[in-house]
Design a protein around this motif. Sequence first.
Motif, mmCIF file in Angstrom:
data_model
loop_
_atom_site.group_PDB
_atom_site.id
_atom_site.type_symbol
_atom_site.label_atom_id
_atom_site.label_comp_id
_atom_site.label_asym_id
_atom_site.label_seq_id
_atom_site.Cartn_x
_atom_site.Cartn_y
_atom_site.Cartn_z
ATOM 1 N N ASN A 167 -9.964 -5.389 -5.474
ATOM 2 C CA ASN A 167 -10.807 -4.792 -6.515
ATOM 3 C C ASN A 167 -10.101 -3.627 -7.184
ATOM 4 O OD1 ASN A 167 -12.931 -6.559 -6.162
ATOM 5 N ND2 ASN A 167 -13.964 -5.263 -4.640
ATOM 6 N N LEU A 168 -9.407 -2.822 -6.388
ATOM 7 C CA LEU A 168 -8.659 -1.699 -6.938
ATOM 8 C C LEU A 168 -7.544 -2.192 -7.851
ATOM 9 C CD1 LEU A 168 -8.356 1.409 -6.814
ATOM 10 C CD2 LEU A 168 -6.743 1.083 -4.931
ATOM 11 N N LEU A 169 -6.898 -3.257 -7.422
ATOM 12 C CA LEU A 169 -5.817 -3.849 -8.219
ATOM 13 C C LEU A 169 -6.357 -4.397 -9.540
ATOM 14 C CD1 LEU A 169 -2.803 -4.828 -8.307
ATOM 15 C CD2 LEU A 169 -3.632 -6.954 -7.276
ATOM 16 N N LEU A 194 0.828 -1.204 0.000
ATOM 17 C CA LEU A 194 0.000 0.000 0.000
ATOM 18 C C LEU A 194 0.863 1.255 0.000
ATOM 19 C CD1 LEU A 194 -2.731 -1.162 2.545
ATOM 20 C CD2 LEU A 194 -2.850 -1.195 0.042
ATOM 21 N N ASN A 195 0.230 2.374 -0.222
ATOM 22 C CA ASN A 195 0.941 3.655 -0.261
ATOM 23 C C ASN A 195 1.308 4.079 1.156
ATOM 24 O OD1 ASN A 195 1.933 6.179 -0.791
ATOM 25 N ND2 ASN A 195 -0.056 7.092 -1.277
ATOM 26 N N VAL A 236 -5.196 -2.429 -14.220
ATOM 27 C CA VAL A 236 -4.210 -3.408 -14.659
ATOM 28 C C VAL A 236 -2.852 -2.786 -14.928
ATOM 29 C CG1 VAL A 236 -5.912 -4.991 -15.621
ATOM 30 C CG2 VAL A 236 -5.036 -3.124 -17.034
ATOM 31 N N SER A 237 -2.812 -1.465 -15.135
ATOM 32 C CA SER A 237 -1.533 -0.797 -15.413
ATOM 33 C C SER A 237 -0.720 -0.566 -14.147
ATOM 34 C CB SER A 237 -1.786 0.544 -16.108
ATOM 35 O OG SER A 237 -2.498 1.430 -15.244
ATOM 36 N N ASN A 238 -1.340 -0.793 -13.001
ATOM 37 C CA ASN A 238 -0.660 -0.539 -11.720
ATOM 38 C C ASN A 238 0.233 -1.727 -11.395
ATOM 39 O OD1 ASN A 238 0.167 0.243 -9.213
ATOM 40 N ND2 ASN A 238 -1.877 0.417 -8.321
ATOM 41 N N SER A 239 1.445 -1.697 -11.881
ATOM 42 C CA SER A 239 2.358 -2.823 -11.689
ATOM 43 C C SER A 239 2.814 -2.997 -10.249
ATOM 44 C CB SER A 239 3.585 -2.651 -12.593
ATOM 45 O OG SER A 239 4.251 -1.425 -12.274
ATOM 46 N N ASN A 240 2.729 -1.922 -9.459
ATOM 47 C CA ASN A 240 3.139 -2.022 -8.060
ATOM 48 C C ASN A 240 2.035 -2.587 -7.172
ATOM 49 O OD1 ASN A 240 5.704 -0.945 -8.462
ATOM 50 N ND2 ASN A 240 4.889 1.138 -8.427
ATOM 51 N N SER A 264 -1.890 3.072 -4.966
ATOM 52 C CA SER A 264 -2.585 4.338 -4.731
ATOM 53 C C SER A 264 -3.445 4.299 -3.469
ATOM 54 C CB SER A 264 -3.476 4.673 -5.938
ATOM 55 O OG SER A 264 -4.460 3.677 -6.124
ATOM 56 N N MET A 265 -3.640 3.132 -2.920
ATOM 57 C CA MET A 265 -4.474 2.963 -1.717
ATOM 58 C C MET A 265 -3.624 3.221 -0.477
ATOM 59 S SD MET A 265 -6.721 -0.391 -0.718
ATOM 60 C CE MET A 265 -7.614 -0.537 0.822
#
Length: 588
Positions: free
Chosen positions: A445-447, A368-369, A451-455, A459-460
């Motif tokens: 669900n956010l992940l 998480l962030n 799909v572009s969020n490789s990390n 953002s959460m």
Amino acid sequence: MEMEMEMEKGGVDDQKWVYDSSIDHKGRIPLRASTGAWRASLFIISMEFGERLSYFGLATSLIIYLTRVIHQDITTAAKSVNYWTGVTTLMPLLGGFVADAYLGRFTMVLVSSVIYLLGLLLLTMSNMIPSLKPCSSHGLCQEPRKIHQVVFFVAIYFISIGTGGHKPSLESFGADQFDEDHLEERKKKMSFFNWWNAGLCAGLLLSVTLIVYVQDHVGWGVADIILTTVMASSLVVFCVGRRSYRYQKATGSPLTPMVQVCVAAFSKRSLPYPSDPSSLYEVPKSGNSHERLLCHTKSLRFLDKAAIVEDEDCLEKMQQGPWRLSTVTRVEEMKLILNMIPIWLTSLPFGICVAQASTFFIKQATLLNREITHNFILPPASIYALAACGMIFSVTVYDRVVVPILRRITGTERGLKILQRIGIGMVFSVMTMIISALVENKRLNLLNNDVSNSNGSASMSVFWLAPQFIIIGIADGFTLVGLQEYFYDQVPDSMRSLGIALYLSVIGAANFLSSFLITIVDHATKKACGKSWLAKDLNHSRLDLFYGVLASITAVNLLLYMFVANRYSYKTVQKKSVVAVSNSYDDY
């Protein structure tokens, strides 16, 4: 008239001296004004603060170390943490027994602290000595040296052994500083476990903030040096308070009388149960005797046969040994141990929930962030500080607000029964697992939607985990503190270190059960769904469903616990004033 004068004189004498079988550092009857109570327990709580700072500085970051430095996958690392925590919290069963039977609590704390320090020194060496470091180079390596892994695991299991003697002995030694036959000290003793855990949480807070920051931004070796220094300093502080302590002598194996009761009851199993329980055998108590006698209870009546007098002539000649004839007090002590088994078993699911906070909860934080400012990123293990805050909040409010109100309402010293306090914490544990499942479901669900969020859900904010950490901390403030008080208070007086060990064994056994449950869920879901709920990384796992299973198990167990607790009979001690007047057991 003479008897009343003697009792009045004895009452004044009891205010000056402590007649609870304890001795001072010179082996004399302790002077109340200069020994025990808060003046002594503050040294002991300070020792707990330092030891817990060292322990949690290692424990909360262990899963991070195993995945980043040792390069274990998440499932293997979680199991490794659970195994280590399980051993660490089961070893006190051995340490508590040795303390009660042979060494005494003070000596056991000293011996185990030395072993603990040796473990911390080895841990420091594994990260500071070039030939023992994980890598030959300064950077990260894909495979750590075998010598580093060997020294590292030897070191942490040395700490397990040290904790095994240290933890049950220190806590019971702290509670021993309060005289249960003295009204004011008895009230203070009820607050002791609350403030003990406040000191514990203060150490935890510092470890998951300062120590974890050093581990994350300076180096593991520097953090190990700090932990070793803190532990050594705490031991010095503990020794400084030596003159103010009240000591309990080791009384030999506390398990032998338990076995004697079972043998005597079995050998007389064919005898009829007496119509009058007052005819059961009890050693008359003289006015200067330190042993507390227990009142007869109606539960587990088959054990009462151990106290049936077969031959009055043999009894007068003292020809019946303890393997043939037990006292009512010994029989009741055996009943206490047997009555604890259902409470111990129904506490295990709560311990499984607690185990998740130091494994999967912290691993979730890594995904998480954690950015607080542009220049500061929160270390993953630091989020555990919220659990400590929740615990400190709950014990403070409970001790200073809830208990005084309940004392006025119920008219009892304790305010709330111990098992009721434990049950309230179990309710919070169910809430924790439900909220944990919802938060993890949101993360997944956010992940999946990005799909572009490789990390992975970067953002959460990590503070989405705050509710589950705070609520499990509140649960700890009720259930863990309640379990400490329960196992110390309800065991026989000669087994109090072992009693604290029984409390710790709940957490230890629960950690092993947690590892077992992980294995079962992993194999069952892989076979049923073709994909495990607990994959090699959390982004490909269904941790939310795993938390849902835990919530269901804990909820069902709560109903079972309520049934068991409602039928429980608390230990009842004969009043001191009664036995001072009469030496006859018939008068109790």
